[in-house]
Design an enzyme around this catalytic site. Structure first.
Site, PDB file in Angstrom:
ATOM      1  N   HIS A 132       0.835  -1.203   0.000  1.00 22.56           N
ATOM      2  CA  HIS A 132       0.000   0.000   0.000  1.00 22.56           C
ATOM      3  C   HIS A 132       0.876   1.262   0.000  1.00 22.56           C
ATOM      4  O   HIS A 132       0.615   2.216  -0.751  1.00 22.56           O
ATOM      5  CB  HIS A 132      -0.913  -0.010   1.224  1.00 22.56           C
ATOM      6  CG  HIS A 132      -1.669   1.263   1.443  1.00 22.56           C
ATOM      7  ND1 HIS A 132      -2.944   1.471   0.964  1.00 22.56           N
ATOM      8  CD2 HIS A 132      -1.323   2.408   2.095  1.00 22.56           C
ATOM      9  CE1 HIS A 132      -3.344   2.686   1.305  1.00 22.56           C
ATOM     10  NE2 HIS A 132      -2.383   3.278   1.994  1.00 22.56           N
ATOM     11  N   GLU A 133       1.921   1.260   0.820  1.00 24.14           N
ATOM     12  CA  GLU A 133       2.791   2.438   0.893  1.00 24.14           C
ATOM     13  C   GLU A 133       3.606   2.606  -0.389  1.00 24.14           C
ATOM     14  O   GLU A 133       3.791   3.727  -0.876  1.00 24.14           O
ATOM     15  CB  GLU A 133       3.709   2.332   2.111  1.00 24.14           C
ATOM     16  CG  GLU A 133       2.975   2.260   3.440  1.00 24.14           C
ATOM     17  CD  GLU A 133       2.034   3.433   3.669  1.00 24.14           C
ATOM     18  OE1 GLU A 133       2.351   4.546   3.199  1.00 24.14           O
ATOM     19  OE2 GLU A 133       0.987   3.245   4.312  1.00 24.14           O
ATOM     20  N   HIS A 136       1.576   4.345  -3.072  1.00 25.16           N
ATOM     21  CA  HIS A 136       1.524   5.809  -3.029  1.00 25.16           C
ATOM     22  C   HIS A 136       2.657   6.405  -3.877  1.00 25.16           C
ATOM     23  O   HIS A 136       2.468   7.420  -4.556  1.00 25.16           O
ATOM     24  CB  HIS A 136       1.657   6.306  -1.592  1.00 25.16           C
ATOM     25  CG  HIS A 136       0.398   6.217  -0.787  1.00 25.16           C
ATOM     26  ND1 HIS A 136      -0.785   6.798  -1.185  1.00 25.16           N
ATOM     27  CD2 HIS A 136       0.128   5.621   0.413  1.00 25.16           C
ATOM     28  CE1 HIS A 136      -1.724   6.581  -0.274  1.00 25.16           C
ATOM     29  NE2 HIS A 136      -1.191   5.858   0.700  1.00 25.16           N
ATOM     30  N   GLU A 195      -5.886   7.141  -0.950  1.00 23.84           N
ATOM     31  CA  GLU A 195      -5.895   5.948  -0.114  1.00 23.84           C
ATOM     32  C   GLU A 195      -6.598   4.788  -0.814  1.00 23.84           C
ATOM     33  O   GLU A 195      -6.111   3.660  -0.808  1.00 23.84           O
ATOM     34  CB  GLU A 195      -6.577   6.253   1.225  1.00 23.84           C
ATOM     35  CG  GLU A 195      -5.785   7.167   2.140  1.00 23.84           C
ATOM     36  CD  GLU A 195      -4.465   6.553   2.552  1.00 23.84           C
ATOM     37  OE1 GLU A 195      -4.408   5.332   2.768  1.00 23.84           O
ATOM     38  OE2 GLU A 195      -3.471   7.284   2.634  1.00 23.84           O
TER      39      GLU A 195
END
Length: 274
Positions: A132-133, A136, A195
């Site tokens: 997920h990070e 980004h 997100e």
């Protein structure tokens, strides 16, 4: 007392920035096909990421357990190896901080707080966090957010520049309304968009790396149990836990297909819990 006027260079910067934003609309797309405006040069974003990571390394204690560091490194490296080539070198740090947090910065920097291992309890769940990070960064969200904040500041400068009565109550009310409108009408909704997008990209990345994407839903169940109450979605930069789990589940069947193909192709990360 003489009225304070903006510096000439700042006055020139505002229309240039806003014009560039308008001209750039629709010229770039995120990995999911979403139109985005990201005007800060990549080299500058990389420099900012490296500077921020270096500051964190100076200010936060690092975890010194070799088993923990090997475990987190194993998961992160498996995800990085699944990135499109060329992906460059990524640095990974485990911080001795009990808060459940993780991040990735432009320039290939990954940080994980030791407290995250209390919530992400399996290698697949930790992969969901780190993927997920990384997502980004892949989607250039930091650049997009910085561009938005610069545009907001440019709008506030224009209000100051063309105010009929600088410093008056009318001017301050208008300026405050613009700031609040920008925050709740632009910056926070974009953050929720980021997100959601990172959830989708991260789920698919972990599947490509050979981690079970179903663990992404379980991770948010753990986060919901650990976090208790949270702000209403409208006033939060993050979707609610239920929203995240429902949206992750929507594309899960295809992600599982990718996961099985990755495993069949030999992507079978064996990251041992510490």
């Amino acid at each position: 007392m003489p009225t304070r006027r903006p510096h000439p260079l700042r006055v020139l910067l505002v229309p240039l920035l806003l014009s560039a934003a308008l001209l750039g609309t629709g010229c770039e797309e995120s990995p999911t096909g979403r139109k985005q405006i990201a005007l800060v040069p990549d080299a500058q974003m990389t420099a900012l990421g490296e500077q921020g990571f270096a500051e964190l390394l100076r200010s936060l204690p690092l975890n010194d357990d070799p088993d923990v560091r090997a475990y987190v490194g194993c998961v992160a490296e498996a995800l990085v190896d699944a990135l499109p080539q060329p992906h460059g070198r990524w640095s990974i740090a485990v911080f001795d901080d009990p808060t459940p947090n993780a991040f990735a910065l432009p320039g290939g920097k990954i940080g994980v707080h030791i407290g995250m291992l209390q919530v992400a309890r399996t290698p697949d769940q930790l992969a969901a966090v780190i993927a997920h990070e990384i997502a980004h960064v892949l989607a250039d969200h930091s650049n997009e957010r910085l561009t938005q904040e610069l545009a907001v500041q440019g709008g506030l400068m224009l209000v100051d520049l063309f105010a009929e009565e600088p410093g008056s109550l009318k001017h301050e009310v208008l300026r405050g309304a613009l700031g609040i409108g920008a925050e709740y009408g632009l910056l926070l909704p974009y953050s929720r968009t980021h997100e959601r997008e990172a959830d989708r990209i991260g789920r698919d990345l972990m599947a490509q790396a050979g981690f079970n994407p179903r663990a992404s839903v379980m991770l948010w169940r753990n986060m919901a149990a650990a976090g208790g109450g949270q702000p209403l979605a409208f006033l939060s930069t993050h979707p609610t836990h239920d929203t995240r789990m429902n949206e992750l589940a929507e594309g899960m069947d295809q992600a599982v297909v990718v996961y099985r193909q990755a495993r069949a192709a030999g992507r079978t990360p064996a990251c041992a819990l510490p």
